[in-house]
Design a protein around this motif. Structure first.
Motif: not given
Ligand SMILES: Cc1cc2nc3c(=O)[nH]c(=O)nc-3n(C[C@H](O)[C@H](O)[C@H](O)COP(=O)(O)O)c2cc1C
Length: 320
Positions: A22-34, A210-217, A284-285
């Motif tokens: 659950s720690l991925t989403n389309p924005e995060f995945i796309a940021s890796v590919s971009e 890649l978890i402590p990144t701005f884009e990661n959920p 949820e932290g």
């Protein structure tokens, strides 16, 4: 800089993001590919509610794939989600073919029909068993895998059943097959990337960094908790299928105590509540009642950065 892995996947840098539940989403995945790497869609990506229904999973994945395509024109990958009933896995494979997903991650399932179908449709196959062995590396190569991910015990998430570190597993697999081998487990900075390549790997496969990144959920406090922690802080305990790690918290300490008290792996796994308590801890932290899963490569992480900054840093030897 090109190599066999960038050529196979048509990407700029041989950097692959492992699925992170659950720690991925389309924005995060796309940021890796971009950023020139390969993002991978995993189970429960972008979803608040975990489902065990294969049909619901497939349709959720289709929705997430459509979103990724809106965000990037670059290649990305998806898992096929191996279920007990292979009918459902075939259903997911058909969806990935319909959606023209260029690369597929197969987690350990050596099924001739699936390999054949993917190959017929010109799709590339990343094969990653939970526990890499020379036998499953050779078998996947013979079936048509394009690359093999050799994961060491250092990794975050569900660790391999055999206690063999990344430093030992990578050369063993490199010597066993001719297809490119990608190193996974404990890669936390450019030194880890260079070490992987020295061992014969032709790409890296990372998660924790890649978890402590701005884009990661992940929750903000979790990202900071990772930045403030070192490998020596991690708690390791037995569970199913073998072991698991978490940064300290009430639940992690309870699991550690259950292990010390000789509880069965089944009971420890039940108390761990995989998936649900990862979400509680990491998205949820609530790091006390949930768990925070990362690998032993977290020590060099100094700050929360963008995905692009992490990839540029780790892959600094692979400038175009
Ligand atoms: C929080 C977390 C969740 C993960 N979930 C999955 C998953 O659902 N499926 C999967 O194939 N791998 C999963 N992994 C493993 C990663 O894809 C990758 O193999 C691993 O992160 C590499 O090791 P590293 O964390 O040391 O970089 C997960 C890893 C972490 C840290």
């Amino acid at each position: 800089m090109k190599n066999r892995v960038t050529e196979i996947f048509n990407i700029e840098k041989p950097f692959i993001q492992g699925p992170l539940n659950s720690l991925t989403n389309p924005e995060f995945i796309a940021s890796v590919s971009e950023a020139g790497g390969l993002g991978i869609l995993g189970p429960n990506a972008g979803e608040a509610r975990i489902t065990r229904s294969p049909i619901e999973t497939t349709e959720r994945m289709r929705k997430e794939i459509k979103k990724i395509k809106q965000l990037t024109n670059k290649p990305f990958a998806s898992t096929i989600m191996v279920s007990e009933d292979l009918t459902y896995t075939y259903y997911i494979v058909d969806m990935l073919i319909e959606e023209n997903v260029p690369v597929v991650l197969i987690n350990g399932l050596l099924d001739e029909e699936i390999f054949k179908k993917l190959k017929q449709n010109d799709m590339k196959i990343i094969f990653r068993p939970l526990t890499p062995t020379t036998a499953n590396a050779k078998a996947s190569e013979a079936m048509g895998a394009d690359v093999f991910v050799a994961t060491g015990f250092d990794e975050g998430g569900t660790v391999p059943e055999r206690v063999i570190g990344t430093f030992s597993i990578v050369p063993m697999i490199v010597d066993a097959v001719s297809i490119p081998v990608i190193a996974a487990g404990g890669i936390g900075d450019v030194r880890g990337v260079r070490a992987s390549f020295s061992l014969g790997a032709e790409g890296v496969y990372v998660g924790s960094v890649l978890i402590p990144t701005f884009e990661n959920p992940a929750a903000e406090n979790v990202k900071q908790y990772i930045v403030n922690s070192k490998a020596e802080d991690l708690i390791l305990f037995r569970t199913l299928p073998a072991y698991y790690r978490s940064l300290p918290g009430k639940l992690a300490r309870e699991l550690e105590a259950m292990d010390k008290n000789g509880e069965t792996n089944e009971n420890i796994a039940k108390h761990m509540g995989a998936g649900k308590n990862m979400r509680l801890g990491m998205v949820e932290g609530d790091t006390e009642n949930g768990y925070v899963s990362v690998g032993t490569g977290i020590s060099p992480i100094q700050s929360i950065r963008s995905v692009k900054a992490v990839i540029d840093d780790l892959m600094q030897d692979f400038k175009n």
